[in-house]
Write a protein that holds these residues in place. Sequence first.
Motif, PDB file in Angstrom:
ATOM      1  N   GLU A  77     -32.032   0.259 -21.710  1.00 50.21           N
ATOM      2  CA  GLU A  77     -31.314  -0.832 -22.372  1.00 50.21           C
ATOM      3  C   GLU A  77     -31.756  -2.188 -21.826  1.00 50.21           C
ATOM      4  O   GLU A  77     -31.964  -3.146 -22.590  1.00 50.21           O
ATOM      5  CB  GLU A  77     -29.803  -0.657 -22.191  1.00 50.21           C
ATOM      6  CG  GLU A  77     -29.207   0.513 -22.953  1.00 50.21           C
ATOM      7  CD  GLU A  77     -29.323   1.836 -22.203  1.00 50.21           C
ATOM      8  OE1 GLU A  77     -30.038   1.878 -21.160  1.00 50.21           O
ATOM      9  OE2 GLU A  77     -28.717   2.834 -22.639  1.00 50.21           O
ATOM     10  N   LEU A  98     -26.126  -4.730 -30.047  1.00 52.46           N
ATOM     11  CA  LEU A  98     -25.733  -3.644 -29.145  1.00 52.46           C
ATOM     12  C   LEU A  98     -24.472  -3.009 -29.722  1.00 52.46           C
ATOM     13  O   LEU A  98     -23.467  -3.689 -29.934  1.00 52.46           O
ATOM     14  CB  LEU A  98     -25.448  -4.181 -27.745  1.00 52.46           C
ATOM     15  CG  LEU A  98     -26.577  -4.947 -27.045  1.00 52.46           C
ATOM     16  CD1 LEU A  98     -26.083  -5.473 -25.698  1.00 52.46           C
ATOM     17  CD2 LEU A  98     -27.796  -4.055 -26.851  1.00 52.46           C
ATOM     18  N   LYS A 157     -21.426  -2.670 -22.929  1.00 49.99           N
ATOM     19  CA  LYS A 157     -22.068  -3.719 -23.737  1.00 49.99           C
ATOM     20  C   LYS A 157     -21.927  -5.083 -23.088  1.00 49.99           C
ATOM     21  O   LYS A 157     -22.884  -5.872 -23.046  1.00 49.99           O
ATOM     22  CB  LYS A 157     -21.466  -3.734 -25.152  1.00 49.99           C
ATOM     23  CG  LYS A 157     -21.554  -2.410 -25.885  1.00 49.99           C
ATOM     24  CD  LYS A 157     -21.012  -2.495 -27.295  1.00 49.99           C
ATOM     25  CE  LYS A 157     -19.549  -2.888 -27.343  1.00 49.99           C
ATOM     26  NZ  LYS A 157     -18.647  -1.885 -26.751  1.00 49.99           N
TER      27      LYS A 157
END
Length: 899
Positions: free
Chosen positions: A8, A29, A37
């Motif tokens: 990520e 996201l 997040k």
Amino acid sequence: MLRGRRNECAALDRVLDELRRGHSAVLVLRGQTGIGKSALLDYAAHAATDARVARAAGVDSEMELAFAGLHQLCGPMLDRLDRLPPPQREALDTVFGLSNGRGADRFLIGLATLSLFSEMAAEQPLVCVIDDAQWLDRASLDTLAFVARRLYAESVALILATRAPADELSGLPELVVEGLRDEDAGALLDSVVGKALDERVRDRILAETAGNPLALLELPRGLTAAELAGGFALPTAPLSGRIEASFRQRIASLPADTRQLVLAAAAEPTGDAALLWRACAGLGIDAGAAAPAEAAELFRLGARVEFFHPLVRSAVYGGATAQERRAVHGALADATDPEHDPDRRAWHRAQAAWGANEDVAAQLERSASRAHARGGLAAAAAFLERATALTADPARRTERALAAAQAEHDAGAADAATRLLAIAGLGPLNELQLARADRLRARLAFAQRRGADAPPLLMLAARRLEPLDPALARETYTEALGAALTTGQREWLEAAMQAVIAAPPPPRAVELVLTGQALAIIDSPAAALPMLRRALDAFRNETLTGEDQLRGLAYASLVALNLWDDESWHVLSTRHVALARESGALTVLPAALEMHAAYLITAGEFAGAQLELDEADALAEATRSAPLTDATLLLHGWRGDEAAARARIEAAIADAAERGEETTITLAEYAAAVLYNGLGRHDAALAAARRSSEHHPGGVYAKALIELVEAAARDRDTESAAIALERLREATGPSGTDWGLGVEARSSALLRQGAAAEACYREAVERLSRTHVRGELARAHLVYGEWLRRSRRRLDARTHLRTAHELFTAMGAAAFADRAARELLATGETARKRRVGTADELTAQEAQVARMARQGLSNPEIAARLFISPRTVQFHLHKVFGKLEISSRSQLEFVLPFD
């Protein structure tokens, strides 16, 4: 690097790398509550060391306040507003409450926001980080989604986090954030607990949290030492509920003053610390109350209020009693400046109200008016609905419910409008209110299903309104007429037409156009001619309101086309485009552009038409709406590229047949007839022209008759040609215009012999020379030259064929130009070859930019028309110059092919 988030973080790093290379990037996201997040957004913000970072977060209590999220994000950028083009600057001035202009089109607001971001990024790359996008107000989310789809070369990164898929964000680059792997989850859990766990408890926590980082951080805090050591059963509530319960346990352990301070912070989502302290002063809370909440890692209180996680805010607010919430909203209302932020103050007062409160309801009404002026229709509806709930007087409650229902309808919320209409119906309705309610029900019916019940309902409402509000009655009769024209109900069409004609004062221009169209259907085109001419004269010569012009110019341009009045078509379609641009009515602009492009095609200005169709396509893409195809089909037919034209025409016919749109089939078959007549394939042109006439909703399509006469005459089907000519005369004769009489004379000549034919050819050339319709003039020269050659008058033929060839070549009508060239060759003269284009390597958008630059448009003008930023325009031009091996805009004229 965040634990277990290597992939990520790498994705976010790639976004920032694009930024450093001068490009833009977007990433959404998506993941469940607590999945990490917000932590990833923090990572991106901290990693963007060489960029300016702007942040915003959606808050569920702010979802009804229009552009609240955009305020958060763009507040620090407002000193750059003076650098935007005036229409864009005025749009944002109104949105941000800096001026009292009327509400701007939402797409103009999106374009203005894109330009503002581009201006900021011109100084330093810009990273916009938006958390909890699912809680953004609709206006802000629509604007940011618009911007996200138009970013290209501005050095702007837009990173949004959301819990669930959203239609507004569909199609954007997305990264689904999932739970941590078992190894990483276990390491995170161990770091939180800090001591050995019973293995069964540890496994159970890891299984139930499914790698959710926030759950791993929070759940152990709510378990006793005995539970952690002995394996007692863990809660089985849904994950987000368990996380919020964990937060509530920590909140419950705080001192009373601290709990009230945290609740006030949760109720005021702007994060304004100064405002919060003013409210705390009113509540008798001192500065020391913040320390226990900060120590419990619930929020940070500095220049701004920042919660550890959005769920802390919802846990605080959701866990408070109604009385506790009213108390902090009252304090926040008292602390909010009524001059600087009257709407937020009114909203806090409404949340603080206990029972009915007329003073607050009146304030909400005023807030609704301001929201409506800024274009925040959903916010206006929310204010009015809350005002309705706070109103005790039955009559006032009914009036506010009706106003709220109308606002919900304007905002596109049909279900809410219907519900509020039902609330209004519970109260005492006077005659005027009954009529307004009937009108709104009819408008809802028509908007939702184009229903046949709309015209009678509108007529009923208009009759009720006549003695009470004549102006609104007239407007309603006009709406009934428009609905009846759409639904095709002859009975209601006639009734509405008569009512509009009879209603005082004399009909407005838009009403004349509608009633004229109705009269043409009910009686005949000839009977409607005086009224339609009056309408065109009114649109051309009278001072009309912007609304009347925007509503009526599309109808008026179509009437001018059908009346063969090319001068009025030119004036009105040009004005419609200009007015739509100036007013920022971007929902109106595509249709205006298409109508004006159709005029330019008929006038032989294919390059200008292509520019406007490019712009209309860019707008359709930007607004994610269906593109308009009719003028594009016409342009393909005139250009004469058979393969490209047939593909577009056949696709349009198939799509229109599926949707039952006969008008598009009419236009597509007409374009096919033009194509085949240009190619000299008159049998195919005859078949297409016949199909065009068959599919026209109002009967025979007069423009297709022109093609039918020529195709039938060339195919030696004189009977069909004669019938078509007679029908054409019925359409062109009453017009009395050079355009109408010119094409009639040209068509008549095709069926005559000797001196009679030549007289008609000469009349056609003479009349059409006085018009704007250069394509029809070129065709008159062509068929006259062909007739002269067959009459063995080669020298006379060359003059007309040469003129036709030059006109067609300049336009870009390749098939007709080739036809003229073949005829010239038969007279013994060779036509000059057309210039071949050299821009095949350009992408579609590079070609659009290059064409507009060739026309002399500036970068900001091109940007506004294509819904991109000026920096993206410059980027495309740089690529164009490299591909075409030129160094300046002035050289585009010599290397680009003319369309």
